[in-house]
Design a protein around this motif. Structure first.
Motif, PDB file in Angstrom:
ATOM      1  N   ALA A 166      -9.628   1.910   2.570  1.00  0.00           N
ATOM      2  CA  ALA A 166      -9.890   0.497   2.323  1.00  0.00           C
ATOM      3  C   ALA A 166     -11.449   0.439   1.907  1.00  0.00           C
ATOM      4  O   ALA A 166     -12.230   1.107   2.161  1.00  0.00           O
ATOM      5  CB  ALA A 166      -9.811  -0.453   3.425  1.00  0.00           C
ATOM      6  N   THR A 167     -11.796  -0.535   0.644  1.00  0.00           N
ATOM      7  CA  THR A 167     -13.173  -0.819   0.307  1.00  0.00           C
ATOM      8  C   THR A 167     -13.655  -2.056   0.492  1.00  0.00           C
ATOM      9  O   THR A 167     -12.585  -2.896   0.016  1.00  0.00           O
ATOM     10  CB  THR A 167     -13.382  -0.207  -1.203  1.00  0.00           C
ATOM     11  N   VAL A 168     -14.534  -2.700   1.011  1.00  0.00           N
ATOM     12  CA  VAL A 168     -14.783  -3.929   1.160  1.00  0.00           C
ATOM     13  C   VAL A 168     -16.021  -4.297  -0.039  1.00  0.00           C
ATOM     14  O   VAL A 168     -16.739  -3.712  -0.286  1.00  0.00           O
ATOM     15  CB  VAL A 168     -15.566  -4.293   2.380  1.00  0.00           C
ATOM     16  N   SER A 169     -15.389  -5.604  -0.476  1.00  0.00           N
ATOM     17  CA  SER A 169     -16.651  -6.109  -1.703  1.00  0.00           C
ATOM     18  C   SER A 169     -16.695  -7.559  -1.171  1.00  0.00           C
ATOM     19  O   SER A 169     -15.925  -8.075  -1.580  1.00  0.00           O
ATOM     20  CB  SER A 169     -16.146  -5.744  -3.035  1.00  0.00           C
ATOM     21  N   GLY A 170     -17.757  -8.104  -0.824  1.00  0.00           N
ATOM     22  CA  GLY A 170     -17.842  -9.485  -0.190  1.00  0.00           C
ATOM     23  C   GLY A 170     -16.799  -9.673   0.833  1.00  0.00           C
ATOM     24  O   GLY A 170     -16.575  -9.189   1.684  1.00  0.00           O
ATOM     25  N   THR A 171     -16.022 -10.624   0.281  1.00  0.00           N
ATOM     26  CA  THR A 171     -14.978 -11.287   1.389  1.00  0.00           C
ATOM     27  C   THR A 171     -13.416 -10.689   0.646  1.00  0.00           C
ATOM     28  O   THR A 171     -12.602 -11.365   0.892  1.00  0.00           O
ATOM     29  CB  THR A 171     -14.933 -12.682   1.458  1.00  0.00           C
ATOM     30  N   SER A 172     -13.349  -9.649   0.042  1.00  0.00           N
ATOM     31  CA  SER A 172     -12.286  -8.914  -0.448  1.00  0.00           C
ATOM     32  C   SER A 172     -12.229  -7.540   0.011  1.00  0.00           C
ATOM     33  O   SER A 172     -13.130  -6.918   0.248  1.00  0.00           O
ATOM     34  CB  SER A 172     -12.296  -9.037  -2.196  1.00  0.00           C
ATOM     35  N   VAL A 173     -10.946  -7.173   0.210  1.00  0.00           N
ATOM     36  CA  VAL A 173     -10.775  -5.838   0.803  1.00  0.00           C
ATOM     37  C   VAL A 173      -9.647  -5.204  -0.269  1.00  0.00           C
ATOM     38  O   VAL A 173      -8.755  -5.967  -0.631  1.00  0.00           O
ATOM     39  CB  VAL A 173     -10.069  -5.796   1.894  1.00  0.00           C
ATOM     40  N   SER A 174      -9.821  -3.790  -0.911  1.00  0.00           N
ATOM     41  CA  SER A 174      -9.145  -3.424  -1.895  1.00  0.00           C
ATOM     42  C   SER A 174      -8.666  -2.128  -0.998  1.00  0.00           C
ATOM     43  O   SER A 174      -9.452  -1.427  -0.512  1.00  0.00           O
ATOM     44  CB  SER A 174     -10.083  -2.862  -2.918  1.00  0.00           C
ATOM     45  N   LEU A 175      -7.203  -2.131  -1.180  1.00  0.00           N
ATOM     46  CA  LEU A 175      -6.559  -1.067  -0.529  1.00  0.00           C
ATOM     47  C   LEU A 175      -6.176   0.014  -1.389  1.00  0.00           C
ATOM     48  O   LEU A 175      -5.622  -0.336  -2.554  1.00  0.00           O
ATOM     49  CB  LEU A 175      -5.378  -1.631   0.341  1.00  0.00           C
ATOM     50  N   ALA A 176      -5.733   1.436  -0.935  1.00  0.00           N
ATOM     51  CA  ALA A 176      -5.330   2.093  -1.784  1.00  0.00           C
ATOM     52  C   ALA A 176      -4.773   3.108  -0.949  1.00  0.00           C
ATOM     53  O   ALA A 176      -5.190   3.524   0.254  1.00  0.00           O
ATOM     54  CB  ALA A 176      -6.274   3.006  -2.765  1.00  0.00           C
ATOM     55  N   TRP A 177      -3.413   3.829  -1.447  1.00  0.00           N
ATOM     56  CA  TRP A 177      -2.741   4.546  -0.499  1.00  0.00           C
ATOM     57  C   TRP A 177      -1.956   5.704  -1.392  1.00  0.00           C
ATOM     58  O   TRP A 177      -1.604   5.771  -2.447  1.00  0.00           O
ATOM     59  CB  TRP A 177      -1.710   3.854   0.515  1.00  0.00           C
ATOM     60  N   LYS A 178      -1.572   6.749  -0.807  1.00  0.00           N
ATOM     61  CA  LYS A 178      -0.439   7.768  -1.311  1.00  0.00           C
ATOM     62  C   LYS A 178       0.924   7.324  -1.378  1.00  0.00           C
ATOM     63  O   LYS A 178       1.320   6.810  -0.608  1.00  0.00           O
ATOM     64  CB  LYS A 178      -0.638   8.997  -0.524  1.00  0.00           C
ATOM     65  N   ALA A 179       1.716   7.547  -2.683  1.00  0.00           N
ATOM     66  CA  ALA A 179       2.868   7.113  -2.745  1.00  0.00           C
ATOM     67  C   ALA A 179       3.892   7.596  -1.767  1.00  0.00           C
ATOM     68  O   ALA A 179       3.695   8.848  -1.365  1.00  0.00           O
ATOM     69  CB  ALA A 179       3.445   7.398  -4.151  1.00  0.00           C
ATOM     70  N   SER A 180       4.964   6.643  -1.358  1.00  0.00           N
ATOM     71  CA  SER A 180       6.191   7.329  -0.360  1.00  0.00           C
ATOM     72  C   SER A 180       6.975   7.710  -1.437  1.00  0.00           C
ATOM     73  O   SER A 180       7.032   7.811  -2.588  1.00  0.00           O
ATOM     74  CB  SER A 180       6.538   5.979   0.151  1.00  0.00           C
ATOM     75  N   THR A 181       7.842   8.713  -0.777  1.00  0.00           N
ATOM     76  CA  THR A 181       9.178   9.166  -1.327  1.00  0.00           C
ATOM     77  C   THR A 181      10.454   8.752  -0.722  1.00  0.00           C
ATOM     78  O   THR A 181      10.311   8.265   0.511  1.00  0.00           O
ATOM     79  CB  THR A 181       8.999  10.791  -1.156  1.00  0.00           C
ATOM     80  N   ASP A 182      11.563   8.677  -1.382  1.00  0.00           N
ATOM     81  CA  ASP A 182      12.631   8.284  -0.944  1.00  0.00           C
ATOM     82  C   ASP A 182      13.652   9.085  -1.620  1.00  0.00           C
ATOM     83  O   ASP A 182      13.624   9.761  -2.934  1.00  0.00           O
ATOM     84  CB  ASP A 182      13.017   6.835  -1.266  1.00  0.00           C
ATOM     85  N   ASP A 183      14.889   9.189  -1.227  1.00  0.00           N
ATOM     86  CA  ASP A 183      16.012   9.940  -1.463  1.00  0.00           C
ATOM     87  C   ASP A 183      16.540   9.124  -2.465  1.00  0.00           C
ATOM     88  O   ASP A 183      17.477   9.753  -3.493  1.00  0.00           O
ATOM     89  CB  ASP A 183      17.238  10.076  -0.343  1.00  0.00           C
ATOM     90  N   VAL A 184      16.490   7.909  -2.977  1.00  0.00           N
ATOM     91  CA  VAL A 184      17.091   7.251  -4.263  1.00  0.00           C
ATOM     92  C   VAL A 184      15.619   6.712  -5.009  1.00  0.00           C
ATOM     93  O   VAL A 184      15.496   7.463  -5.937  1.00  0.00           O
ATOM     94  CB  VAL A 184      17.933   6.009  -3.662  1.00  0.00           C
ATOM     95  N   GLU A 185      15.083   5.815  -4.545  1.00  0.00           N
ATOM     96  CA  GLU A 185      14.026   5.037  -5.312  1.00  0.00           C
ATOM     97  C   GLU A 185      13.084   4.261  -4.550  1.00  0.00           C
ATOM     98  O   GLU A 185      13.552   3.216  -3.645  1.00  0.00           O
ATOM     99  CB  GLU A 185      14.331   4.447  -6.459  1.00  0.00           C
ATOM    100  N   VAL A 186      11.720   4.392  -4.558  1.00  0.00           N
ATOM    101  CA  VAL A 186      10.761   3.375  -3.848  1.00  0.00           C
ATOM    102  C   VAL A 186      10.526   2.274  -4.923  1.00  0.00           C
ATOM    103  O   VAL A 186      10.268   2.513  -5.883  1.00  0.00           O
ATOM    104  CB  VAL A 186       9.458   4.225  -3.250  1.00  0.00           C
ATOM    105  N   THR A 187      10.906   1.124  -4.441  1.00  0.00           N
ATOM    106  CA  THR A 187      10.490   0.048  -5.303  1.00  0.00           C
ATOM    107  C   THR A 187       9.383  -0.683  -5.193  1.00  0.00           C
ATOM    108  O   THR A 187       8.919  -1.756  -6.157  1.00  0.00           O
ATOM    109  CB  THR A 187      11.716  -1.098  -5.313  1.00  0.00           C
ATOM    110  N   GLY A 188       8.636  -0.795  -4.034  1.00  0.00           N
ATOM    111  CA  GLY A 188       7.590  -1.504  -3.799  1.00  0.00           C
ATOM    112  C   GLY A 188       6.872  -1.180  -2.402  1.00  0.00           C
ATOM    113  O   GLY A 188       7.482  -0.383  -1.746  1.00  0.00           O
TER     114      GLY A 188
END
Length: 162
Positions: free
Chosen positions: A38-60
């Motif tokens: 996470a990165t904080v800028s004022g009163t906003s928080v930006s999140l980033a992460w590594k993608a998940s995997t699935d046997d069919v498809e990750v949709t969100g």
């Protein structure tokens, strides 16, 4: 699935219906997202992460703050805005696949928003960079005596968090 019993040689047979599972469908949840940061800028928080995997498809992804879901993302980033100043927040992320299976939660990140969201008269956050402009001339302060180089000292300044 149906199971037939008896009958043969053209004679009417007796059938018993047995309810079972077809064995089809996706029942496997995606892997948990990893590397949540996470990165904080004022009163906003930006999140980033590594993608998940699935046997069919990750949709969100579901984004959780504390005990409640605050949003969804189709990719691997999300910004949570309009938060309270000087407040601690904890986040996790869960992946969702096309069948609706939900992963375990990612690692938890905890952040504290800045003491002022900007645009106010609150204290300056010394951990942030600011642009300083003379509200009269719109110029940045660039002279050693505090003037803007337009012939007179500046009277009022605007600070904008970077």
């Amino acid at each position: 699935m149906a199971r037939g019993e008896g009958g043969g040689g053209g004679r009417a047979g007796h059938f018993t219906w047995t309810q079972g599972t077809s064995g089809g469908g996706d029942t496997t949840a995606p892997s948990a997202p990893s590397g949540l940061a996470a990165t904080v800028s004022g009163t906003s928080v930006s999140l980033a992460w590594k993608a998940s995997t699935d046997d069919v498809e990750v949709t969100g992804y579901q984004v959780w703050r504390g005990g409640g879901q605050v949003g969804t993302a189709s990719g691997t980033s999300f910004t949570d805005s309009g938060l309270s100043a000087s407040t601690s927040y904890s986040y996790t992320v869960k992946a969702v696949d096309a069948a609706g299976n939900v992963s375990a939660a990612s690692n938890t990140v905890t952040v504290t928003t800045s003491s002022s969201g900007g645009g106010g008269t609150g204290p300056i956050d010394t951990a942030m960079w600011y642009t300083v402009k003379n509200t009269n001339s719109g110029k940045c302060v660039d002279d050693a005596d505090g003037s803007t180089g337009n012939g007179g000292p500046a009277q009022s300044f605007t600070l904008t968090a970077q």
